[in-house]
Design a protein around this motif. Structure first.
Motif, PDB file in Angstrom:
ATOM      1  N   ILE A   7      63.374  -8.557 -23.247  1.00  0.00           N
ATOM      2  CA  ILE A   7      63.255  -9.703 -24.159  1.00  0.00           C
ATOM      3  C   ILE A   7      64.388  -9.680 -25.185  1.00  0.00           C
ATOM      4  N   ALA A   8      64.649  -8.508 -25.749  1.00  0.00           N
ATOM      5  CA  ALA A   8      65.674  -8.405 -26.795  1.00  0.00           C
ATOM      6  C   ALA A   8      67.055  -8.763 -26.256  1.00  0.00           C
ATOM      7  N   THR A   9      67.402  -8.233 -25.073  1.00  0.00           N
ATOM      8  CA  THR A   9      68.749  -8.518 -24.553  1.00  0.00           C
ATOM      9  C   THR A   9      68.842  -9.964 -24.073  1.00  0.00           C
ATOM     10  N   ALA A  10      67.734 -10.510 -23.560  1.00  0.00           N
ATOM     11  CA  ALA A  10      67.754 -11.925 -23.153  1.00  0.00           C
ATOM     12  C   ALA A  10      68.028 -12.793 -24.376  1.00  0.00           C
ATOM     13  N   MET A  11      67.346 -12.521 -25.484  1.00  0.00           N
ATOM     14  CA  MET A  11      67.563 -13.308 -26.712  1.00  0.00           C
ATOM     15  C   MET A  11      68.989 -13.143 -27.204  1.00  0.00           C
ATOM     16  N   LEU A  12      69.468 -11.911 -27.201  1.00  0.00           N
ATOM     17  CA  LEU A  12      70.814 -11.630 -27.703  1.00  0.00           C
ATOM     18  C   LEU A  12      71.871 -12.378 -26.890  1.00  0.00           C
ATOM     19  N   LEU A  13      71.712 -12.323 -25.566  1.00  0.00           N
ATOM     20  CA  LEU A  13      72.731 -12.940 -24.698  1.00  0.00           C
ATOM     21  C   LEU A  13      72.642 -14.465 -24.719  1.00  0.00           C
ATOM     22  N   LEU A  14      71.425 -15.009 -24.753  1.00  0.00           N
ATOM     23  CA  LEU A  14      71.306 -16.470 -24.762  1.00  0.00           C
ATOM     24  C   LEU A  14      71.810 -17.046 -26.084  1.00  0.00           C
ATOM     25  N   ARG A  15      71.508 -16.360 -27.182  1.00  0.00           N
ATOM     26  CA  ARG A  15      71.879 -16.891 -28.499  1.00  0.00           C
ATOM     27  C   ARG A  15      73.349 -16.660 -28.828  1.00  0.00           C
ATOM     28  N   ILE A  35      69.721  -9.155 -16.183  1.00  0.00           N
ATOM     29  CA  ILE A  35      69.360  -7.930 -16.899  1.00  0.00           C
ATOM     30  C   ILE A  35      68.896  -6.895 -15.880  1.00  0.00           C
ATOM     31  N   ASN A  36      69.539  -5.734 -15.888  1.00  0.00           N
ATOM     32  CA  ASN A  36      69.120  -4.677 -14.959  1.00  0.00           C
ATOM     33  C   ASN A  36      68.678  -3.432 -15.714  1.00  0.00           C
ATOM     34  N   THR A  37      67.351  -3.232 -15.724  1.00  0.00           N
ATOM     35  CA  THR A  37      66.792  -1.992 -16.275  1.00  0.00           C
ATOM     36  C   THR A  37      66.207  -1.145 -15.154  1.00  0.00           C
ATOM     37  N   SER A  38      66.430  -1.561 -13.884  1.00  0.00           N
ATOM     38  CA  SER A  38      65.710  -0.869 -12.807  1.00  0.00           C
ATOM     39  C   SER A  38      66.470   0.374 -12.359  1.00  0.00           C
ATOM     40  N   ARG A  39      67.440   0.210 -11.487  1.00  0.00           N
ATOM     41  CA  ARG A  39      68.251   1.337 -11.057  1.00  0.00           C
ATOM     42  C   ARG A  39      69.658   0.838 -10.782  1.00  0.00           C
ATOM     43  N   GLY A  40      70.663   1.667 -11.122  1.00  0.00           N
ATOM     44  CA  GLY A  40      72.024   1.352 -10.750  1.00  0.00           C
ATOM     45  C   GLY A  40      72.063   1.293  -9.228  1.00  0.00           C
ATOM     46  N   GLY A  41      72.982   0.517  -8.676  1.00  0.00           N
ATOM     47  CA  GLY A  41      73.019   0.413  -7.214  1.00  0.00           C
ATOM     48  C   GLY A  41      72.310  -0.839  -6.746  1.00  0.00           C
ATOM     49  N   VAL A  42      71.377  -1.371  -7.556  1.00  0.00           N
ATOM     50  CA  VAL A  42      70.721  -2.627  -7.178  1.00  0.00           C
ATOM     51  C   VAL A  42      71.704  -3.790  -7.409  1.00  0.00           C
ATOM     52  N   ASP A  88      71.400  -1.372 -18.172  1.00  0.00           N
ATOM     53  CA  ASP A  88      70.947  -0.098 -18.738  1.00  0.00           C
ATOM     54  C   ASP A  88      71.132   1.035 -17.732  1.00  0.00           C
ATOM     55  N   VAL A  89      71.370   0.658 -16.467  1.00  0.00           N
ATOM     56  CA  VAL A  89      71.435   1.641 -15.376  1.00  0.00           C
ATOM     57  C   VAL A  89      72.668   1.342 -14.529  1.00  0.00           C
ATOM     58  N   PHE A  90      73.248   2.397 -13.929  1.00  0.00           N
ATOM     59  CA  PHE A  90      74.556   2.261 -13.287  1.00  0.00           C
ATOM     60  C   PHE A  90      74.586   3.026 -11.977  1.00  0.00           C
ATOM     61  N   GLU A  91      75.538   2.627 -11.113  1.00  0.00           N
ATOM     62  CA  GLU A  91      75.663   3.298  -9.817  1.00  0.00           C
ATOM     63  C   GLU A  91      75.931   4.784 -10.032  1.00  0.00           C
ATOM     64  N   ALA A  92      76.810   5.117 -10.987  1.00  0.00           N
ATOM     65  CA  ALA A  92      77.038   6.512 -11.353  1.00  0.00           C
ATOM     66  C   ALA A  92      76.807   6.634 -12.853  1.00  0.00           C
ATOM     67  N   GLU A  93      75.961   7.582 -13.241  1.00  0.00           N
ATOM     68  CA  GLU A  93      75.676   7.794 -14.671  1.00  0.00           C
ATOM     69  C   GLU A  93      76.113   9.210 -15.043  1.00  0.00           C
ATOM     70  N   PRO A  94      76.836   9.410 -16.178  1.00  0.00           N
ATOM     71  CA  PRO A  94      77.319   8.358 -17.079  1.00  0.00           C
ATOM     72  C   PRO A  94      78.372   7.473 -16.423  1.00  0.00           C
ATOM     73  N   LEU A  95      78.459   6.225 -16.936  1.00  0.00           N
ATOM     74  CA  LEU A  95      79.464   5.286 -16.436  1.00  0.00           C
ATOM     75  C   LEU A  95      80.859   5.834 -16.759  1.00  0.00           C
ATOM     76  N   LYS A  96      81.784   5.746 -15.802  1.00  0.00           N
ATOM     77  CA  LYS A  96      83.162   6.232 -16.024  1.00  0.00           C
ATOM     78  C   LYS A  96      83.899   5.291 -16.989  1.00  0.00           C
ATOM     79  N   ALA A  97      84.777   5.872 -17.810  1.00  0.00           N
ATOM     80  CA  ALA A  97      85.485   5.073 -18.815  1.00  0.00           C
ATOM     81  C   ALA A  97      86.311   3.953 -18.173  1.00  0.00           C
ATOM     82  N   ALA A  98      86.814   4.187 -16.960  1.00  0.00           N
ATOM     83  CA  ALA A  98      87.670   3.158 -16.335  1.00  0.00           C
ATOM     84  C   ALA A  98      86.874   2.207 -15.443  1.00  0.00           C
ATOM     85  N   LEU A 106      78.698  -8.866 -22.198  1.00  0.00           N
ATOM     86  CA  LEU A 106      78.056  -7.774 -21.460  1.00  0.00           C
ATOM     87  C   LEU A 106      77.535  -6.730 -22.447  1.00  0.00           C
ATOM     88  N   VAL A 107      76.244  -6.413 -22.299  1.00  0.00           N
ATOM     89  CA  VAL A 107      75.624  -5.356 -23.103  1.00  0.00           C
ATOM     90  C   VAL A 107      75.449  -4.140 -22.198  1.00  0.00           C
TER      91      VAL A 107
END
Ligand code: NAD
Length: 309
Positions: A106-114, A230-237, A258-268, A277-278
């Motif tokens: 909800i918070a990120t949806a509001m932030l991105l829409l507004r 919004i992806n809070t499920s799993r990276g790779g989806v 919130d989730v990424f194919e490889a965590e932590p996300l690489k700087a590049a 993008l949040v």
């Protein structure tokens, strides 16, 4: 009986276990594999978050293991088939962090829409981007598309409906006349319809073969140009390259990951410097309150599994 806890667990829950069992609690043990494997030689139970890889050599090092407690819900760091074959009970903290994830959506949806909440540096510097930020949108009246209608998807829909959104959902495991759709006033639709109609698309599926890159370039192209993902499920989806392209080319209104194919996300990563993008470090389900709930639930269930009434 001996319990090893190899990642962070709330202190009160650790103490509750330590009052009944021989507990080794070391939140950094996950980083020292040889020592963790030695500690498991006599362990009846192991409690982990998402970093300890409960598979292969680690399971072999734990001949007495009967229970694995997971301080969270995703089981992708646990070889559940190998555990089942050995009769090891795998216990996730189902439901205990759902509120935290749903509020994040909800918070990120509001932030991105507004689009107006990140103007602090401009305003503090004496700039006044009022015209540029006057096109922000409200949540009420918009359509939320829930991909995956399990525990977290349903709760997210409930919060969104309380704020005036309409909810539609896609979940192939639930028949169109299944009770949860009616109970939650959510219309079941095909994935194609959901992507075409939703203003906010939120992912709540496990990462399995059928959900890997479920959101790819082709499907991103069928979303509304001003919708947010919004992806809070799993990276790779989500295909991160394809998402980065959509955002850079302004074919999508924004995204929160919130989730990424490889965590932590690489700087590049291709996601670096994308507009609207949040990015957060896999914390959607982690709050002070959810930590306490998750730890208390796992302490109680692991204790019950070790000493059934
Ligand atoms: P759940 O098991 O209750 O629900 C998952 C739903 O996804 C099920 O109803 C299932 O039928 C559905 N599903 C499976 N394959 C599908 C597909 N191909 N298309 C559409 N639906 C499909 O799980 P949950 O507790 O709601 O958790 C959802 C996800 O959130 C999991 O991946 C979990 O790991 C993740 N999670 C992340 C955080 C975080 O901190 N970011 C916290 C908690 C949970």
């Amino acid at each position: 009986m001996h319990i090893v806890i190899s990642e962070f667990m709330d202190r009160a829950a650790v103490d509750a276990l330590a009052s009944r069992f021989d507990v080794r609690y070391d939140p950094q043990l996950v980083e020292r594999t040889p020592e963790l494997e030695r500690a498991l030689a006599t362990a009846d139970a192991l409690i982990v978050r998402n970093r300890t890889q409960v598979r292969g050599p680690l399971l072999e090092a734990a001949p007495k293991l009967r229970v694995v407690g997971r301080l969270g819900v995703g089981l992708d760091n646990i070889d559940t088939a190998a555990c089942a074959a050995r009769g090891i009970d795998v216990i996730p903290a189902t439901g205990a962090n759902a509120q935290a994830v749903a509020e994040y959506v909800i918070a990120t949806a509001m932030l991105l829409l507004r689009g107006a909440y990140l103007s602090t540096p401009d305003v503090a510097a004496g700039r006044w981007p009022r015209t540029a930020l006057s096109e922000g949108r409200e949540l009420a009246g918009k359509t939320l598309g829930l991909i995956g209608f399990g525990g977290i998807g349903r709760l997210t829909g409930r919060l969104a409906r309380a704020l005036g959104m309409q909810a539609i959902g896609y979940d192939p495991a639930l028949a169109a006349d299944a009770a949860p759709w009616r109970d939650e006033a959510t219309s079941p639709v095909t994935l194609e319809t959901l992507l075409a109609r939703a203003d906010v698309v939120s992912l709540h599926v496990p990462l399995v073969a059928s959900t890997r890159h479920l959101i790819d370039a082709g499907r991103l192209a069928t979303m509304k140009h001003d919708a947010v993902l919004i992806n809070t499920s799993r990276g790779g989806v989500v295909d991160e390259h394809a998402l980065a392209n959509s955002l850079r080319e302004h074919r999508l209104g924004g995204a929160a990951l919130d989730v990424f194919e490889a965590e932590p996300l690489k700087a590049a990563s291709p996601l670096a410097d994308c507009p609207n993008l949040v990015l957060t470090p896999h914390i959607a389900g982690v709050t002070r309150e959810s930590n306490e709930r998750v730890s208390a639930m796992i302490a109680e269930r692991v204790a019950a599994a070790l000493s059934p009434a």
